[in-house]
Design a protein around this motif. Structure first.
Motif: not given
Length: 249
Positions: A84-100
């Motif tokens: 759970v941790l690595p998957v959601q941490a990666l999603a968080s980083v990509l979310g900032f890169l997507c400007r969301d």
């Protein structure tokens, strides 16, 4: 004769000279340089984050409802830390890169909470409650309401996932603080509901991202609908004001 290669078009429709200055500007007018901002297409991280969330809440619900023996609490902790941790941490980083920032903040809060809970469960006796964990879960539940409120219901399905996660954390936190079995069972049942909602959201946003159209309802409204179906021009109108472009956060 001016070299055409040294002239470009200003966003306002007026030609610009070398350095982005408007050659036809009056002397008293301030000459503003043109800036070029390059964005990189990135796949939506929402399906990945929601799949990670569904995995964590489903396994934890199994423990709370007695499907997983209490003696295997450490195994549940490892699932939270390793999956759970690595998957959601990666999603968080990509979310900032997507400007969301809304999606990224939600995923970041979830990732940090699962990390803390996994560490507490792994280091403590199986099945034990923990007051510090209870306080953290109450705070995490409140923190998840921040992106839900900021989103203004622009993506109702995504907001429903975060709101259900908030409720799930509140109930689990109450169990850790009180030790009441009813809180534990309520948290487990809510965890199952969250699993279903998160899996649906993951499927709906994945299909939407791949096919570039909405197939399963994601209940986009307002800016959420315009961001997906509208013209690209308005989506970059305020990009100069966003973090990473403006001078200060």
């Amino acid at each position: 004769m001016a070299n055409p290669a040294n002239r470009s078009t200003h966003p306002g429709g007026q030609p610009t000279g070398i350095g982005g200055e408007r050659p036809d500007s009056a002397p008293e007018e301030a000459r503003e340089p043109c800036s070029r901002i390059v964005v990189r297409p990135v796949g939506s991280p929402l399906p990945l984050g929601f799949v990670g969330l569904s995995g964590g809440t489903f396994v934890l619900a199994g423990l709370q409802l007695g499907w997983v023996p209490t003696a295997q609490s450490h195994a549940v902790a490892l699932v939270l830390l390793a999956f759970v941790l690595p998957v959601q941490a990666l999603a968080s980083v990509l979310g900032f890169l997507c400007r969301d920032a809304v999606a990224a903040t939600g995923m970041g809060v979830l990732a940090g909470t699962w990390l803390a809970m996994g560490a507490i469960m792994a280091s403590g006796p199986p099945g034990a409650t923990n007051e510090a964990a209870g306080l953290l879960l109450l705070l995490a539940g409140l923190a998840l309401l921040i992106p839900v409120t900021a989103s203004r219901a622009d993506k109702l399905v995504a907001s429903a996932v975060l709101a259900t996660s908030s409720l799930r954390f509140f109930l689990t936190g109450a169990y850790h603080l009180s030790g009441g079995t009813a809180w534990k069972e309520a948290a487990g049942v809510t965890g199952l509901v969250l699993t279903a909602v998160a899996l649906y959201a993951a499927l709906a946003f994945e299909i939407e991202d791949v096919r570039h159209r909405t197939v399963l309802p994601t209940l986009r409204r307002g800016s959420g609908a315009r961001a997906f179906d509208g013209a690209s021009g308005h989506q970059f109108a305020d990009v100069i004001k966003e973090a990473g472009v403006r001078r200060e956060l």
